[in-house]
Motif scaffolding. Structure first.
Motif, PDB file in Angstrom:
ATOM      1  N   THR A  13      22.662  49.464  16.167  1.00  0.00           N
ATOM      2  CA  THR A  13      24.080  49.808  16.059  1.00  0.00           C
ATOM      3  C   THR A  13      24.773  49.711  17.412  1.00  0.00           C
ATOM      4  N   LEU A  14      24.153  50.298  18.424  1.00  0.00           N
ATOM      5  CA  LEU A  14      24.689  50.274  19.779  1.00  0.00           C
ATOM      6  C   LEU A  14      23.849  49.429  20.726  1.00  0.00           C
ATOM      7  N   VAL A  15      22.556  49.342  20.446  1.00  0.00           N
ATOM      8  CA  VAL A  15      21.635  48.586  21.305  1.00  0.00           C
ATOM      9  C   VAL A  15      20.913  47.535  20.466  1.00  0.00           C
ATOM     10  N   ASP A  16      20.787  46.332  21.017  1.00  0.00           N
ATOM     11  CA  ASP A  16      20.169  45.206  20.328  1.00  0.00           C
ATOM     12  C   ASP A  16      18.648  45.329  20.433  1.00  0.00           C
ATOM     13  N   SER A  17      18.076  46.152  19.578  1.00  0.00           N
ATOM     14  CA  SER A  17      16.659  46.497  19.685  1.00  0.00           C
ATOM     15  C   SER A  17      15.853  46.232  18.422  1.00  0.00           C
ATOM     16  N   ASN A  18      16.509  45.980  17.302  1.00  0.00           N
ATOM     17  CA  ASN A  18      15.785  45.897  16.039  1.00  0.00           C
ATOM     18  C   ASN A  18      14.700  44.827  16.029  1.00  0.00           C
ATOM     19  N   TYR A  19      15.019  43.665  16.582  1.00  0.00           N
ATOM     20  CA  TYR A  19      14.051  42.577  16.518  1.00  0.00           C
ATOM     21  C   TYR A  19      12.939  42.750  17.549  1.00  0.00           C
ATOM     22  N   LEU A  20      13.195  43.523  18.574  1.00  0.00           N
ATOM     23  CA  LEU A  20      12.112  43.896  19.491  1.00  0.00           C
ATOM     24  C   LEU A  20      11.139  44.835  18.774  1.00  0.00           C
ATOM     25  N   HIS A  21      11.677  45.732  17.966  1.00  0.00           N
ATOM     26  CA  HIS A  21      10.819  46.602  17.150  1.00  0.00           C
ATOM     27  C   HIS A  21       9.972  45.779  16.181  1.00  0.00           C
ATOM     28  N   VAL A  22      10.581  44.767  15.574  1.00  0.00           N
ATOM     29  CA  VAL A  22       9.836  43.919  14.639  1.00  0.00           C
ATOM     30  C   VAL A  22       8.649  43.271  15.346  1.00  0.00           C
ATOM     31  N   TYR A  23       8.903  42.711  16.518  1.00  0.00           N
ATOM     32  CA  TYR A  23       7.829  42.047  17.261  1.00  0.00           C
ATOM     33  C   TYR A  23       6.748  43.039  17.668  1.00  0.00           C
ATOM     34  N   ALA A  24       7.158  44.217  18.131  1.00  0.00           N
ATOM     35  CA  ALA A  24       6.182  45.225  18.544  1.00  0.00           C
ATOM     36  C   ALA A  24       5.315  45.650  17.362  1.00  0.00           C
ATOM     37  N   TRP A  25       5.924  45.809  16.189  1.00  0.00           N
ATOM     38  CA  TRP A  25       5.144  46.156  15.001  1.00  0.00           C
ATOM     39  C   TRP A  25       4.240  45.004  14.589  1.00  0.00           C
ATOM     40  N   GLN A  26       4.708  43.759  14.708  1.00  0.00           N
ATOM     41  CA  GLN A  26       3.866  42.616  14.407  1.00  0.00           C
ATOM     42  C   GLN A  26       2.584  42.647  15.240  1.00  0.00           C
ATOM     43  N   ARG A  27       2.746  42.893  16.535  1.00  0.00           N
ATOM     44  CA  ARG A  27       1.588  42.947  17.427  1.00  0.00           C
ATOM     45  C   ARG A  27       0.645  44.074  17.019  1.00  0.00           C
ATOM     46  N   ALA A  28       1.226  45.218  16.653  1.00  0.00           N
ATOM     47  CA  ALA A  28       0.408  46.372  16.279  1.00  0.00           C
ATOM     48  C   ALA A  28      -0.393  46.096  15.008  1.00  0.00           C
ATOM     49  N   PHE A  29       0.259  45.533  14.003  1.00  0.00           N
ATOM     50  CA  PHE A  29      -0.441  45.253  12.749  1.00  0.00           C
ATOM     51  C   PHE A  29      -1.484  44.154  12.927  1.00  0.00           C
ATOM     52  N   ALA A  30      -1.173  43.151  13.746  1.00  0.00           N
ATOM     53  CA  ALA A  30      -2.130  42.074  13.977  1.00  0.00           C
ATOM     54  C   ALA A  30      -3.407  42.611  14.616  1.00  0.00           C
ATOM     55  N   ALA A  31      -3.267  43.574  15.525  1.00  0.00           N
ATOM     56  CA  ALA A  31      -4.440  44.150  16.197  1.00  0.00           C
ATOM     57  C   ALA A  31      -5.351  44.882  15.221  1.00  0.00           C
ATOM     58  N   GLU A  62      -5.562  57.666   8.125  1.00  0.00           N
ATOM     59  CA  GLU A  62      -4.702  58.304   9.120  1.00  0.00           C
ATOM     60  C   GLU A  62      -4.981  57.818  10.526  1.00  0.00           C
ATOM     61  N   GLU A  63      -6.261  57.593  10.873  1.00  0.00           N
ATOM     62  CA  GLU A  63      -6.559  57.153  12.235  1.00  0.00           C
ATOM     63  C   GLU A  63      -6.014  55.745  12.496  1.00  0.00           C
ATOM     64  N   VAL A  64      -5.979  54.911  11.453  1.00  0.00           N
ATOM     65  CA  VAL A  64      -5.399  53.572  11.591  1.00  0.00           C
ATOM     66  C   VAL A  64      -3.886  53.677  11.784  1.00  0.00           C
ATOM     67  N   GLN A  65      -3.255  54.540  11.009  1.00  0.00           N
ATOM     68  CA  GLN A  65      -1.814  54.728  11.159  1.00  0.00           C
ATOM     69  C   GLN A  65      -1.463  55.242  12.547  1.00  0.00           C
ATOM     70  N   ASP A  66      -2.274  56.130  13.079  1.00  0.00           N
ATOM     71  CA  ASP A  66      -2.032  56.642  14.434  1.00  0.00           C
ATOM     72  C   ASP A  66      -2.144  55.515  15.459  1.00  0.00           C
ATOM     73  N   ARG A  67      -3.151  54.652  15.302  1.00  0.00           N
ATOM     74  CA  ARG A  67      -3.310  53.536  16.232  1.00  0.00           C
ATOM     75  C   ARG A  67      -2.136  52.565  16.134  1.00  0.00           C
ATOM     76  N   LEU A  68      -1.662  52.345  14.925  1.00  0.00           N
ATOM     77  CA  LEU A  68      -0.506  51.458  14.737  1.00  0.00           C
ATOM     78  C   LEU A  68       0.723  51.996  15.465  1.00  0.00           C
ATOM     79  N   SER A  69       0.982  53.269  15.320  1.00  0.00           N
ATOM     80  CA  SER A  69       2.151  53.882  15.969  1.00  0.00           C
ATOM     81  C   SER A  69       2.046  53.795  17.486  1.00  0.00           C
ATOM     82  N   GLU A  70       0.862  54.075  18.006  1.00  0.00           N
ATOM     83  CA  GLU A  70       0.674  54.032  19.449  1.00  0.00           C
ATOM     84  C   GLU A  70       0.795  52.603  19.976  1.00  0.00           C
ATOM     85  N   ALA A  71       0.222  51.650  19.252  1.00  0.00           N
ATOM     86  CA  ALA A  71       0.312  50.256  19.681  1.00  0.00           C
ATOM     87  C   ALA A  71       1.760  49.771  19.663  1.00  0.00           C
TER      88      ALA A  71
END
Length: 224
Positions: A13-31, A62-71
């Motif tokens: 809305t104020l900061v152009d960050s959404n697609y950076l979040h997408v990429y960061a999540w992509q990396r996390a899920f790929a790992a 749950e441990e996988v979800q925690d790793r995803l969030s941290e990554a």
């Protein structure tokens, strides 16, 4: 009585960050060797973080979800130099404050991410209050974060307007009884935002700034 408040979502809305979040999540899920298409991730950006992980990981252990969030957090921090204020965002915040309204950042980002976003915006002098993920157990589309923002501004739903880029923003605002203005800068269509309860819908902060005098923000300032 406190001045009426304009509640702003921040990411997309104020900061152009959404697609950076997408990429960061992509990396996390790929790992974790979990295949999630980028478009599916994008559709979930803006919802409560734990709900996003649970949804996209198909309720992984749950441990996988925690790793995803941290990554995700690690990759997003690495991308933070690419963060930039969206066109018109800083001017919009200052204009809203100039109308005598409170500027409230109704974000559900973690504290460290919100700090980065605020640094990019560089408008601390006009921000009356803010929220983060630690303020509620479950963020958008649940209305809790909107209610916390209202409480911190010291106003009720009839003396506030919410501005956001996601259907989750519109749904949370509607559940809290707050009118929602939509913006397209997060990558969600005008039709979807309108169906979720956002009205009117502008292209971005710059577009809203240009039409501010005819918007619900101006009506709020004039007591209408």
């Amino acid at each position: 009585m406190n001045a009426p408040a304009v509640l702003f979502d921040v990411d997309g809305t104020l900061v152009d960050s959404n697609y950076l979040h997408v990429y960061a999540w992509q990396r996390a899920f790929a790992a974790e060797d979990i295949a999630v298409p980028a478009w599916h991730i994008h559709r979930c950006i803006g919802m409560d973080g734990s709900t996003l992980v649970r949804t996209l990981s198909d309720n992984a252990p749950e441990e996988v979800q925690d790793r995803l969030s941290e990554a995700h957090s690690q990759h997003y921090r690495a991308l933070s130099p690419l963060l930039a204020a969206l066109p018109g965002a800083q001017e919009l915040l200052r204009r809203v404050a100039g109308l005598g309204l409170q500027v409230v950042l109704a974000s559900s980002a973690p504290d460290d991410e919100l700090e980065m976003l605020c640094k990019v915006l560089d408008c601390g002098e006009v921000i009356s209050a803010s929220t983060s993920s630690r303020d509620v157990d479950t963020a958008k589309p649940e209305p809790g974060i909107v209610q916390v923002a209202l409480d911190r501004a010291g106003v009720d739903a009839q003396h506030a307007v919410f501005i956001g880029d996601a259907v989750w923003d519109a749904q949370a605002a509607r559940a809290a009884g707050v009118p929602c203005i939509g913006v397209l800068s997060g990558g969600i269509s005008r039709e979807e935002l309108a169906a979720a309860g956002a009205s009117p819908v502008y292209a971005d902060a710059q577009d809203l700034l240009k039409g501010l005098n005819a918007s619900p923000v101006a009506a709020l300032a004039s007591g209408g």
